[in-house]
Each structure stands twice: as structure tokens, then as C-alpha cells.
Scaffold this motif. Structure first.
Motif, mmCIF file in Angstrom:
data_model
loop_
_atom_site.group_PDB
_atom_site.id
_atom_site.type_symbol
_atom_site.label_atom_id
_atom_site.label_comp_id
_atom_site.label_asym_id
_atom_site.label_seq_id
_atom_site.Cartn_x
_atom_site.Cartn_y
_atom_site.Cartn_z
ATOM 1 N N LEU A 50 0.833 -1.206 0.000
ATOM 2 C CA LEU A 50 0.000 0.000 0.000
ATOM 3 C C LEU A 50 0.869 1.258 0.000
ATOM 4 O O LEU A 50 0.446 2.305 -0.455
ATOM 5 C CB LEU A 50 -0.941 0.014 1.208
ATOM 6 C CG LEU A 50 -2.121 -0.964 1.154
ATOM 7 C CD1 LEU A 50 -2.954 -0.879 2.420
ATOM 8 C CD2 LEU A 50 -3.013 -0.724 -0.055
ATOM 9 N N ARG A 77 -0.561 -10.997 -4.407
ATOM 10 C CA ARG A 77 -1.674 -10.398 -3.651
ATOM 11 C C ARG A 77 -2.738 -11.443 -3.306
ATOM 12 O O ARG A 77 -3.382 -11.365 -2.264
ATOM 13 C CB ARG A 77 -2.317 -9.269 -4.467
ATOM 14 C CG ARG A 77 -1.427 -8.063 -4.650
ATOM 15 C CD ARG A 77 -1.682 -7.056 -3.540
ATOM 16 N NE ARG A 77 -0.753 -5.951 -3.581
ATOM 17 C CZ ARG A 77 -1.063 -4.736 -3.992
ATOM 18 N NH1 ARG A 77 -2.272 -4.489 -4.430
ATOM 19 N NH2 ARG A 77 -0.181 -3.775 -3.951
ATOM 20 N N PHE A 90 -16.889 -5.312 4.136
ATOM 21 C CA PHE A 90 -17.722 -4.533 3.209
ATOM 22 C C PHE A 90 -19.121 -4.435 3.819
ATOM 23 O O PHE A 90 -19.826 -5.447 3.922
ATOM 24 C CB PHE A 90 -17.753 -5.196 1.836
ATOM 25 C CG PHE A 90 -16.375 -5.347 1.254
ATOM 26 C CD1 PHE A 90 -15.566 -4.249 1.040
ATOM 27 C CD2 PHE A 90 -15.872 -6.597 0.936
ATOM 28 C CE1 PHE A 90 -14.289 -4.380 0.527
ATOM 29 C CE2 PHE A 90 -14.595 -6.740 0.418
ATOM 30 C CZ PHE A 90 -13.803 -5.625 0.216
ATOM 31 N N ARG A 104 -14.857 -15.511 -4.884
ATOM 32 C CA ARG A 104 -15.562 -15.069 -6.105
ATOM 33 C C ARG A 104 -14.612 -14.332 -7.044
ATOM 34 O O ARG A 104 -14.724 -14.431 -8.264
ATOM 35 C CB ARG A 104 -16.724 -14.138 -5.735
ATOM 36 C CG ARG A 104 -17.883 -14.864 -5.090
ATOM 37 C CD ARG A 104 -19.012 -13.901 -4.816
ATOM 38 N NE ARG A 104 -19.509 -13.314 -6.039
ATOM 39 C CZ ARG A 104 -20.006 -12.086 -6.134
ATOM 40 N NH1 ARG A 104 -20.049 -11.318 -5.088
ATOM 41 N NH2 ARG A 104 -20.448 -11.626 -7.276
ATOM 42 N N MET A 105 -13.687 -13.586 -6.459
ATOM 43 C CA MET A 105 -12.790 -12.780 -7.278
ATOM 44 C C MET A 105 -11.686 -13.600 -7.929
ATOM 45 O O MET A 105 -11.259 -13.315 -9.035
ATOM 46 C CB MET A 105 -12.146 -11.663 -6.437
ATOM 47 C CG MET A 105 -13.114 -10.635 -5.902
ATOM 48 S SD MET A 105 -14.064 -9.793 -7.160
ATOM 49 C CE MET A 105 -12.857 -8.766 -7.917
ATOM 50 N N PHE A 106 -11.206 -14.609 -7.208
ATOM 51 C CA PHE A 106 -9.977 -15.269 -7.669
ATOM 52 C C PHE A 106 -10.119 -16.741 -8.014
ATOM 53 O O PHE A 106 -9.143 -17.367 -8.416
ATOM 54 C CB PHE A 106 -8.872 -15.102 -6.614
ATOM 55 C CG PHE A 106 -8.603 -13.671 -6.278
ATOM 56 C CD1 PHE A 106 -8.204 -12.778 -7.257
ATOM 57 C CD2 PHE A 106 -8.779 -13.203 -4.989
ATOM 58 C CE1 PHE A 106 -7.975 -11.453 -6.958
ATOM 59 C CE2 PHE A 106 -8.555 -11.874 -4.680
ATOM 60 C CZ PHE A 106 -8.152 -10.999 -5.672
ATOM 61 N N THR B 22 -11.996 -5.907 -13.337
ATOM 62 C CA THR B 22 -12.537 -6.866 -12.370
ATOM 63 C C THR B 22 -13.155 -8.040 -13.134
ATOM 64 O O THR B 22 -13.590 -7.886 -14.269
ATOM 65 C CB THR B 22 -13.622 -6.153 -11.527
ATOM 66 O OG1 THR B 22 -13.038 -4.983 -10.965
ATOM 67 C CG2 THR B 22 -14.169 -7.026 -10.432
ATOM 68 N N LYS B 23 -13.193 -9.176 -12.470
ATOM 69 C CA LYS B 23 -13.761 -10.394 -13.069
ATOM 70 C C LYS B 23 -15.166 -10.116 -13.632
ATOM 71 O O LYS B 23 -16.000 -9.492 -12.953
ATOM 72 C CB LYS B 23 -13.835 -11.459 -11.977
ATOM 73 C CG LYS B 23 -14.087 -12.850 -12.434
ATOM 74 C CD LYS B 23 -14.013 -13.756 -11.219
ATOM 75 C CE LYS B 23 -14.456 -15.155 -11.547
ATOM 76 N NZ LYS B 23 -14.486 -15.989 -10.328
ATOM 77 N N VAL B 26 -18.488 -10.697 -11.663
ATOM 78 C CA VAL B 26 -18.634 -9.776 -10.521
ATOM 79 C C VAL B 26 -19.022 -8.394 -11.038
ATOM 80 O O VAL B 26 -19.921 -7.734 -10.505
ATOM 81 C CB VAL B 26 -17.310 -9.704 -9.711
ATOM 82 C CG1 VAL B 26 -17.420 -8.691 -8.579
ATOM 83 C CG2 VAL B 26 -16.950 -11.069 -9.164
ATOM 84 N N LEU B 120 -9.574 -3.921 -0.598
ATOM 85 C CA LEU B 120 -9.652 -4.318 -2.018
ATOM 86 C C LEU B 120 -8.264 -4.322 -2.645
ATOM 87 O O LEU B 120 -7.891 -5.262 -3.358
ATOM 88 C CB LEU B 120 -10.556 -3.344 -2.789
ATOM 89 C CG LEU B 120 -12.053 -3.427 -2.549
ATOM 90 C CD1 LEU B 120 -12.761 -2.243 -3.188
ATOM 91 C CD2 LEU B 120 -12.624 -4.720 -3.111
ATOM 92 N N GLU B 121 -7.500 -3.264 -2.374
ATOM 93 C CA GLU B 121 -6.157 -3.149 -2.964
ATOM 94 C C GLU B 121 -5.246 -4.277 -2.490
ATOM 95 O O GLU B 121 -4.495 -4.850 -3.282
ATOM 96 C CB GLU B 121 -5.535 -1.787 -2.616
ATOM 97 C CG GLU B 121 -6.173 -0.603 -3.327
ATOM 98 C CD GLU B 121 -5.872 -0.571 -4.823
ATOM 99 O OE1 GLU B 121 -4.782 -0.983 -5.225
ATOM 100 O OE2 GLU B 121 -6.750 -0.123 -5.582
ATOM 101 N N ILE B 125 -7.131 -6.257 -6.072
ATOM 102 C CA ILE B 125 -8.226 -5.793 -6.939
ATOM 103 C C ILE B 125 -7.997 -4.317 -7.247
ATOM 104 O O ILE B 125 -7.670 -3.532 -6.338
ATOM 105 C CB ILE B 125 -9.585 -5.984 -6.223
ATOM 106 C CG1 ILE B 125 -9.834 -7.474 -6.000
ATOM 107 C CG2 ILE B 125 -10.727 -5.339 -6.988
ATOM 108 C CD1 ILE B 125 -10.836 -7.785 -4.936
ATOM 109 N N TYR B 130 -13.134 -1.456 -9.854
ATOM 110 C CA TYR B 130 -14.210 -2.136 -9.131
ATOM 111 C C TYR B 130 -15.305 -1.155 -8.711
ATOM 112 O O TYR B 130 -16.490 -1.455 -8.808
ATOM 113 C CB TYR B 130 -13.611 -2.830 -7.898
ATOM 114 C CG TYR B 130 -14.604 -3.574 -7.044
ATOM 115 C CD1 TYR B 130 -14.943 -4.897 -7.313
ATOM 116 C CD2 TYR B 130 -15.193 -2.956 -5.941
ATOM 117 C CE1 TYR B 130 -15.848 -5.571 -6.514
ATOM 118 C CE2 TYR B 130 -16.097 -3.628 -5.143
ATOM 119 C CZ TYR B 130 -16.417 -4.933 -5.432
ATOM 120 O OH TYR B 130 -17.320 -5.604 -4.641
#
Lengths: 254, 245
Positions: A50, A77, A90, A104-106, B22-23, B26, B120-121, B125, B130
Motif C-alpha cells: 500500500l 496479492r 464490506f 468469487r474474485m480469484f 474486475t472479473k 462480478v 480491495l487493494e 483488486i 471495481y
């Protein structure tokens, strides 16, 4: 294993990290401790990418972070789990959706497979029957556990925790500490915890790195920290009345 | 100096919005959610305002026509021109800067404050793609909102004009058809597309790059409304100069 070599980071004219070099071992809970403003969180944020350090190198399993391609960065990551100070869940998603998010993302898993894994990790952090709740509907300690579940759901190689006990009562803090240590051993991952909580140091500090004003002044284990002669460390460790009293009792007994 | 830096930061943000996507599955869900929040969620207030402002435009026009030589159909004509050229695309966009813009800034700003963007980072992502890209795509449907605003504005004018006794229905409809230039509709929708991009990106920039806590989220929302409105007005002037002068 993560190795940092002569890391320097500045914000404006102020140098926050002044050439830090150390290693964080695999399968251990590595603690970064120090007073507020000592540069702990900045070091952690440099490790997870970051913040970009102005000087020095960071190595993940011998591979230099700064020399990794975008694709290698992306893969790295995916191997990182992070527990933020406030949980960073979230808030528009349910607990189940939060924990499922990295999958879901990866991954290309089916929803039923993802759900199975989500329930598995939620059970692992001792949380059940909260799947459909929102983060705002559960306690701070439960949010931290959900955050741990989200961090480990995709089986990371590295777990970073930024002050995991902040805002928690002592009993819940110990539960979170123990959970982090158990997961570290169980998954054989490299865990780095930023804290200034001496209870955490005693409970889970298998390797401790002590920072003062951006300089690494001492490193060792939780057994060694109570025996060291380093004045900065002893001032920090015995800053609480409780630890002072324990030390006085020990001296009297001797 | 600050404005130059902010402008640069805005364009760098846009570059990142359109990279590291992003995927797909999603992203699809996010776009549908944004359509629901930004487009469908805005329809009631847009419909309400359009209908009544259309009515007011018709009444004001009628009340200001004293000369018997001015044809009665002017009420319908003036209502149509006002609604299509300025009220629907520009006035509604200013209202949307308040409603949608503040919502975007405060939601992204809250995510910044609570480290959700950092989360997220850290996961690898591209948080800008996103968070912002789905809003840009969702607001491509914004011309639909403006089309509804045009229809309801003119309908409101007709209702107020006819039932208020300011014009006959035939005269009003004649006014709507009189000297109609189809390019005005194209002009209005070109403006709308530009405004929709401003509406999606400027509040996102304000929220994404805000620093501080809850109080600053409020300040960022206010700044977002101000800057989005200013840019919409400026863009309106430039587009009008380019397309109609």
C-alpha cells in the motif's frame, strides 16, 4: 518467509522508516511492536504494497517485490490475507458474502463449493449462524473473526494483522490472539502482527521486532523480551503498572 | 497549483478506472446494482420535479403573454423548448449532482475511511475499476432518465396549461409541433452523455481521494456537489457554443 532489507520511507520531510532490515519467519507469528508513531503500520503497509518505500528491498520467498511483474504482483496479492484494524468488512455485503468475496474474485469454484469453504472457515473462527447478518449487526470481536475468516478463506501464504486487538475487551483480545496463532501453525503461513498490546506479546510473540522512531532497536522472542537489557524495550514493556508490579514481585522473589 | 494537481489526479484516476478489469461475472452484478441505485432509484424524484416544473413553465409562459397578437400555441412551444433544451438535460443533471453525486462520494468516502478500499487493494483488486467503472456504465442509461424527464415535463406543461385554463389542448399540441428541430433532441442527448460521465467520475474522485474521518466525508459530499454542478454548467456552455451557435 519475508525479508526486508534497509527499508526507508518518508512522508514529506519526515523520515518514518529509517533503514529497517529483518526477516519474518514462516510458520511463526511475527510481531512488530513499538509506541504509537514508531512506524509499525507504515512498515506493514510497505510490506503489503500500500506504500512504496523510497529505498530498500522486500523479498517474498527470495523474490524481490520491487522487481516482480504485474502478473507476479497479482498472484502474490492473492496469497496475502489481511486483517485490518477496524475489520474493513464490506458493509453492504452480508457476512457470507464478505467471506466469499476473495473466492468469487480469484477462483472459478461453483457457488456450492464456495459456500462450503465459507462455512468451513466461519466454523474455524468459531462463528456459526451469522451468514446472513450484516457487519453492523454483529459485535466488534465477531467482526474481527469474520475478517480473519475472509483473510484465510483463499488459503493465503501470508497473513498480516494491523492491531487486531484494538477496541476489544481483554478476554476477546486473547481469543483473537490465540486464533491468529493457531491459524498460523495450522496453515503453516507467515504471519505478521502489528500491535502495542503487551498481552499479545506474551501470548503469541514467537518473533518480536521492536521499533522506535522508525528504527529497529531490538528483535527476539517473547521469552527474551522480559530479559533484555535494552532500555527502550524495558521502558516500553514496563510502561504499564501491571507489568511493573510483576517485575517487582519477581525481583523480591529473587 | 492545487487545481492543476487535482486535475492531473482526476485524469490519472480515469486511466486506472479503465485498466486491470474486475472479473466479468462480478462486474456484471456490480453494474446491475449501480443501475438500481443510480438510475431506478432516481426516477421518482426526477419524475416528480419534471412534471411540476413543466407545469410551472407552461403557467409562467401563459401569464407573461399579454399581447393578443402572440399566438396561443406559444405556451406549448415555449414549454417544449425549455424542457428539451435546458430543463431536462441541465436542470435535472444539477439535481442528480445533489442526489447521485452525494451518494457516490459518501459511499466511496466511507469505504476509504473504514479501510474497505485498502482491503480491495491488498487483495489485488483494482479498486478504481471495481468501484467507478460500474457507475460509468450504469450512467450510460442516464439519457433514459432524461427522456422520461422530457416526456413528463411536457406532459406536466400540458396538464397545467389545459386544466388551468391557460391554453387549449389543440393549441398546446400545435405549439409542441411548431418549428420542431430534431437536432435539438440530439443536442440534448449529447449533453446528457457528457453530464453522465461527469456525474459518475467527479463524485467518485472526491470520495476516493478524500482524507480524514466521518466529518470529511460530509465535506467531500458538499465539494462533490459544488464541483459536479460547476463542471456540468461549464460543459453545458461549451457544448451549446459548439453545437448550436
Amino acid at each position: 518467509m519475508i525479508k526486508v532489507d534497509n527499508i526507508r520511507k518518508r512522508f514529506g520531510d519526515e523520515e518514518i522508516l529509517k533503514g529497517i532490515s529483518t526477516t519474518f519467519d514462516k510458520g511463526k507469528t511475527n510481531l512488530i511492536i513499538g509506541q504509537s508513531g514508531s512506524g509499525k503500520t507504515v512498515l506493514l503497509k510497505c510490506l503489503i504494497g500500500l506504500f512504496q518505500p523510497e529505498e530498500g528491498q522486500i523479498y517474498f520467498e527470495g523474490k524481490m517485490l520491487q522487481e516482480m511483474s504485474d502478473e507476479e504482483h497479482r498472484i502474490l496479492r492473492e496469497d496475502i490475507g489481511m486483517l485490518f484494524q477496524g475489520g474493513a468488512l464490506f458493509d453492504s455485503m452480508t457476512i457470507e458474502e464478505n467471506v466469499m468475496f476473495p473466492l468469487r474474485m480469484f477462483t472459478k469454484q461453483k457457488r456450492s463449493e464456495m459456500l462450503e469453504r465459507v462455512n468451513e472457515v466461519l466454523k474455524r473462527v468459531n462463528l456459526e449462524n451469522v451468514n446472513k447478518k450484516y457487519p453492523a449487526e454483529i459485535s466488534g470481536g465477531m467482526q474481527k473473526r469474520v475478517s480473519i475468516a475472509r483473510a484465510i478463506v483463499n488459503k493465503p501464504k501470508y497473513l498480516f494483522c494491523d492491531e487486531p486487538n484494538s477496541g476489544l475487551d481483554p478476554k476477546t483480545a486473547i481469543v483473537i490472539d490465540n486464533l491468529i496463532q493457531e491459524i498460523t501453525h495450522e496453515y503453516d503461513i507467515t504471519t505478521i502482527v502489528v500491535t502495542h498490546d503487551m498481552n499479545s506479546v506474551m501470548e503469541i510473540g514467537e518473533k518480536i521486532v521492536f521499533l522506535k522512531n522508525g528504527v529497529l532497536v531490538w528483535q527476539g522472542t517473547n521469552e527474551e523480551i522480559f530479559k533484555t537489557d535494552n532500555e527502550d524495550v524495558t521502558n516500553f514493556v514496563y510502561s504499564s503498572d501491571l507489568f511493573k508490579k510483576i517485575r517487582d514481585i519477581q525481583i523480591k522473589e529473587q | 497549483m492545487k487545481y492543476i494537481k487535482d486535475t492531473g489526479s482526476y485524469f490519472l484516476m480515469l486511466k486506472r478506472v479503465f485498466s486491470s478489469f474486475t472479473k466479468g461475472s462480478v462486474l456484471r452484478e456490480l453494474i446491475l446494482k449501480e443501475i438500481d441505485d443510480l438510475i431506478i432509484g432516481s426516477m421518482p424524484i426526477v419524475a416528480f420535479i419534471s412534471f411540476f416544473v413543466g407545469g410551472v413553465v407552461a403557467i409562467q409562459t401563459a401569464l407573461n403573454i399579454d399581447n393578443p397578437l402572440i399566438p396561443e400555441y406559444l405556451v406549448g412551444f415555449a414549454t417544449r423548448q425549455s424542457i428539451i433544451l435546458e430543463f431536462a438535460p441541465t436542470f435535472i443533471s444539477i439535481i442528480m449532482a445533489g442526489k447521485v453525486g452525494s451518494f457516490i462520494t459518501s459511499s466511496i468516502g466511507s469505504m476509504r475511511v473504514t479501510e474497505q478500499i485498502d482491503a480491495l487493494e491488498v487483495m489485488g483488486i483494482n479498486s478504481l475499476n471495481y468501484l467507478v467503472f460500474p457507475k460509468i456504465i450504469a450512467l450510460l442509461l442516464y439519457p433514459f432518465v432524461i427522456a422520461v424527464a422530457m416526456f413528463l415535463g411536457i406532459f406536466g406543461g400540458w396538464v397545467a396549461g389545459v386544466y388551468g385554463g391557460f391554453s387549449t389542448s389543440d393549441a398546446f399540441i400545435q405549439g409542441l409541433q411548431e418549428d420542431f428541430i430534431p437536432f435539438h433532441i440530439i443536442y440534448a442527448f449529447i449533453k446528457t452523455f457528457v453530464f453522465s460521465f461527469i456525474l459518475a467520475t467527479v463524485p467518485s474522485w472526491q470520495g476516493y481521494f478524500m482524507k480524514g474521518g466521518a466529518l470529511e466525508v460530509g465535506k467531500a459530499s458538499t465539494n462533490s456537489f459544488v464541483w459536479t454542478s460547476v463542471l456540468i454548467i461549464l460543459a453545458n456552455y461549451i457544448i451549446t457554443q459548439l453545437l448550436l451557435s
